[in-house]
Design an enzyme around this catalytic site. Structure first.
Site, short mmCIF file in Angstrom:
data_model
loop_
_atom_site.label_atom_id
_atom_site.label_comp_id
_atom_site.label_asym_id
_atom_site.label_seq_id
_atom_site.Cartn_x
_atom_site.Cartn_y
_atom_site.Cartn_z
CG ASP A 24 6.16 -3.43 10.22
OD1 ASP A 24 6.40 -3.73 9.36
OD2 ASP A 24 5.88 -2.22 10.66
NE ARG A 35 -2.44 0.46 3.38
CZ ARG A 35 -3.30 0.62 5.06
NH1 ARG A 35 -4.53 1.10 4.03
NH2 ARG A 35 -2.28 1.41 5.72
CG ASP A 46 2.34 -2.91 9.15
OD1 ASP A 46 2.22 -2.09 8.68
OD2 ASP A 46 2.60 -4.36 8.89
CB THR A 56 -2.31 7.09 -3.34
OG1 THR A 56 -1.09 6.25 -2.59
CG2 THR A 56 -1.18 8.69 -3.74
C1 PRP Z 1 -1.43 -3.99 4.50
C2 PRP Z 1 -2.16 -5.49 4.88
C3 PRP Z 1 -2.76 -5.55 3.47
C4 PRP Z 1 -3.10 -4.09 3.05
C5 PRP Z 1 -4.10 -3.54 3.26
O1 PRP Z 1 -0.42 -4.70 3.36
O2 PRP Z 1 -1.74 -7.06 4.72
O3 PRP Z 1 -2.25 -6.54 2.17
O4 PRP Z 1 -2.09 -3.27 4.58
O5 PRP Z 1 -4.62 -2.46 3.49
P1 PRP Z 1 -5.84 -2.15 2.43
O6 PRP Z 1 -6.80 -2.60 2.31
O7 PRP Z 1 -5.97 -0.72 2.70
O8 PRP Z 1 -5.79 -2.16 0.96
P2 PRP Z 1 0.91 -3.41 3.39
O9 PRP Z 1 0.87 -2.69 2.86
O10 PRP Z 1 1.38 -2.84 4.87
O11 PRP Z 1 2.60 -4.91 3.14
P3 PRP Z 1 2.61 -5.80 3.73
O12 PRP Z 1 2.07 -6.86 3.82
O13 PRP Z 1 4.20 -6.01 2.86
O14 PRP Z 1 4.21 -5.51 5.46
N1 URA Z 2 -2.47 -2.94 7.03
C1 URA Z 2 -2.29 -3.41 8.88
O1 URA Z 2 -1.47 -4.20 8.67
N2 URA Z 2 -2.84 -2.86 9.45
C2 URA Z 2 -3.88 -2.25 9.38
O2 URA Z 2 -5.07 -1.48 9.88
C3 URA Z 2 -4.26 -1.52 8.36
C4 URA Z 2 -3.59 -2.20 7.51
#
Ligand code: PRP
Ligand code: URA
Length: 207
Positions: free
Chosen positions: A202, A103, A199, A107
């Protein structure tokens, strides 16, 4: 909300509470992701098709069943990796097709960085996996990819969903059933689920 299934299972509620706790460390958090995913997928697979199969038990012929459909797991990198570990214990023959999306922090739009799907679909059912359904951008983009691949039967399995993300998925993909451990209150102004768990990537990977 039609086509949205929020678990009411006490084990899911118990494990999800441990996951939300900010004092849960990454090792424990990963264990909980694995365990809760197994429970959620058990609920999400209740309508899989089977065909009859007879086997000889030590006591005689038994009429049974075997899975008819070929299942693909589609984890959205990277936070869904831990979900696969758990689900594979239930369905060791499921194929796994990773989709890499992150994400954009400004944006909140999904950015695709990994997709190695072959030209023709190799499975008949796909379960799109991601712990967090926040704005729904990542889930909608992944279901777009899977539909373009040619798979018609698609389910989404997540751990926590926000009302905003559920509404987005239902608007774009009303045919995709959504299975969640909990539906939370809202998104905050930086797109995080409240109360959520922070997160999910994380917290699993200690980053
Ligand atoms: C997080 C989560 C989803 C996304 C959800 O991923 O694991 O994939 O955000 O958000 P959305 O519904 O608003 O699209 P992130 O972008 O943090 O990537 P990561 O899993 O690599 O940490
Ligand atoms: N991605 C995450 O990991 N946590 C949230 O709350 C939203 C997006």
């Amino acid at each position: 909300m039609s086509n949205v299934f929020e678990s009411s299972h006490p084990l899911v509620a118990h494990k999800l509470t441990r996951m939300r706790d900010k004092d849960t460390n990454p090792k424990k958090f990963r264990e909980l992701v694995r365990e809760i995913s197994t429970l959620l997928v058990y609920e999400a697979t209740a309508d899989l098709l089977t065909e009859s199969l007879s086997v000889e038990s030590p006591m005689g012929l038994a009429q049974g069943a075997e899975l008819k459909e070929k299942i693909g797991l589609v984890p959205i990198l990277r936070a869904a990796l831990g979900m696969v570990e758990g689900i594979w214990e239930l369905m060791p023959n499921a194929e796994v097709w990773h989709i890499g999306l992150y994400r954009d922090e400004e944006t909140l739009q999904p950015v695709e960085y990994y997709n190695k799907l072959p030209v023709e679909p190799t499975v008949s059912v796909c379960m799109v996996l991601d712990p967090m359904l926040a704005t729904g951008g990542s889930a909608v983009a992944t279901v777009d990819i899977v539909k373009k691949w040619g798979v018609k039967k698609i389910k989404y399995v997540g751990i926590i969903g926000a009302p905003e993300g559920i509404a987005h998925m239902q608007e774009k993909h009303p045919d995709v059933a959504i299975y969640l451990g909990a539906v939370d209150e809202k998104l905050n102004d930086i797109g995080y689920i409240v109360p959520g768990l922070g997160d999910a990537g994380d917290r699993q990977f200690g980053t």
